[in-house]
Design a protein around this motif. Sequence first.
Motif, mmCIF file in Angstrom:
data_model
loop_
_atom_site.group_PDB
_atom_site.id
_atom_site.type_symbol
_atom_site.label_atom_id
_atom_site.label_comp_id
_atom_site.label_asym_id
_atom_site.label_seq_id
_atom_site.Cartn_x
_atom_site.Cartn_y
_atom_site.Cartn_z
ATOM 1 N N TYR A 1 0.826 -1.193 0.000
ATOM 2 C CA TYR A 1 0.000 0.000 0.000
ATOM 3 C C TYR A 1 0.868 1.253 0.000
ATOM 4 O O TYR A 1 1.951 1.272 0.591
ATOM 5 C CB TYR A 1 -0.946 0.014 1.201
ATOM 6 N N ASP A 2 0.388 2.300 -0.649
ATOM 7 C CA ASP A 2 1.151 3.533 -0.798
ATOM 8 C C ASP A 2 0.978 4.480 0.383
ATOM 9 O O ASP A 2 1.904 5.217 0.730
ATOM 10 C CB ASP A 2 0.743 4.245 -2.088
ATOM 11 N N TYR A 3 -0.196 4.474 1.003
ATOM 12 C CA TYR A 3 -0.492 5.391 2.098
ATOM 13 C C TYR A 3 -1.204 4.657 3.218
ATOM 14 O O TYR A 3 -2.032 3.776 2.970
ATOM 15 C CB TYR A 3 -1.359 6.565 1.618
ATOM 16 N N TRP A 4 -0.880 5.052 4.450
ATOM 17 C CA TRP A 4 -1.482 4.472 5.649
ATOM 18 C C TRP A 4 -1.975 5.571 6.577
ATOM 19 O O TRP A 4 -1.348 6.628 6.693
ATOM 20 C CB TRP A 4 -0.470 3.608 6.408
ATOM 21 N N GLY A 5 -3.091 5.314 7.246
ATOM 22 C CA GLY A 5 -3.571 6.212 8.276
ATOM 23 C C GLY A 5 -2.933 5.914 9.618
ATOM 24 O O GLY A 5 -2.143 4.970 9.768
ATOM 25 N N GLN A 6 -3.278 6.713 10.625
ATOM 26 C CA GLN A 6 -2.718 6.565 11.966
ATOM 27 C C GLN A 6 -3.529 5.638 12.857
ATOM 28 O O GLN A 6 -3.061 5.239 13.920
ATOM 29 C CB GLN A 6 -2.573 7.931 12.634
#
Length: 124
Positions: free
Chosen positions: A111-116
Amino acid sequence: QLQLVESGGGLVQPGGSLRLSCAASGFTLDYYAIGWFRQAPGKEREGVSCISNSGGTKYADSVKGRVTMSRDNAKNTVYLQMNKLKFEDTAIYYCAAAVTTDTMCVIQRRYDYWGQGTQVTVSS
């Protein structure tokens, strides 16, 4: 900054429901597949679900039948509706976004982006 922000977590009784949200800023989710993951204390992060660019979904066996994933591209947001929650659903829940041309999503992928993350606690 490109960012994913989860919300909607909280304390719920066994058998209850929650709807988690994952909102994107700095980029448009239309062209991304989205995955939900969770991690409980002392345990490895595990995949929960994913949704493809075309709206197709997949679910882990542990949540299948109790969870529904959806997306609202106009709001640049994806959702995870969780019903009939169990104690073992307690975890921090993360969303992630990946660029893909595949018709169907795959939960376990890069995945390119992750949340907190947002905390979900199921307790009586």
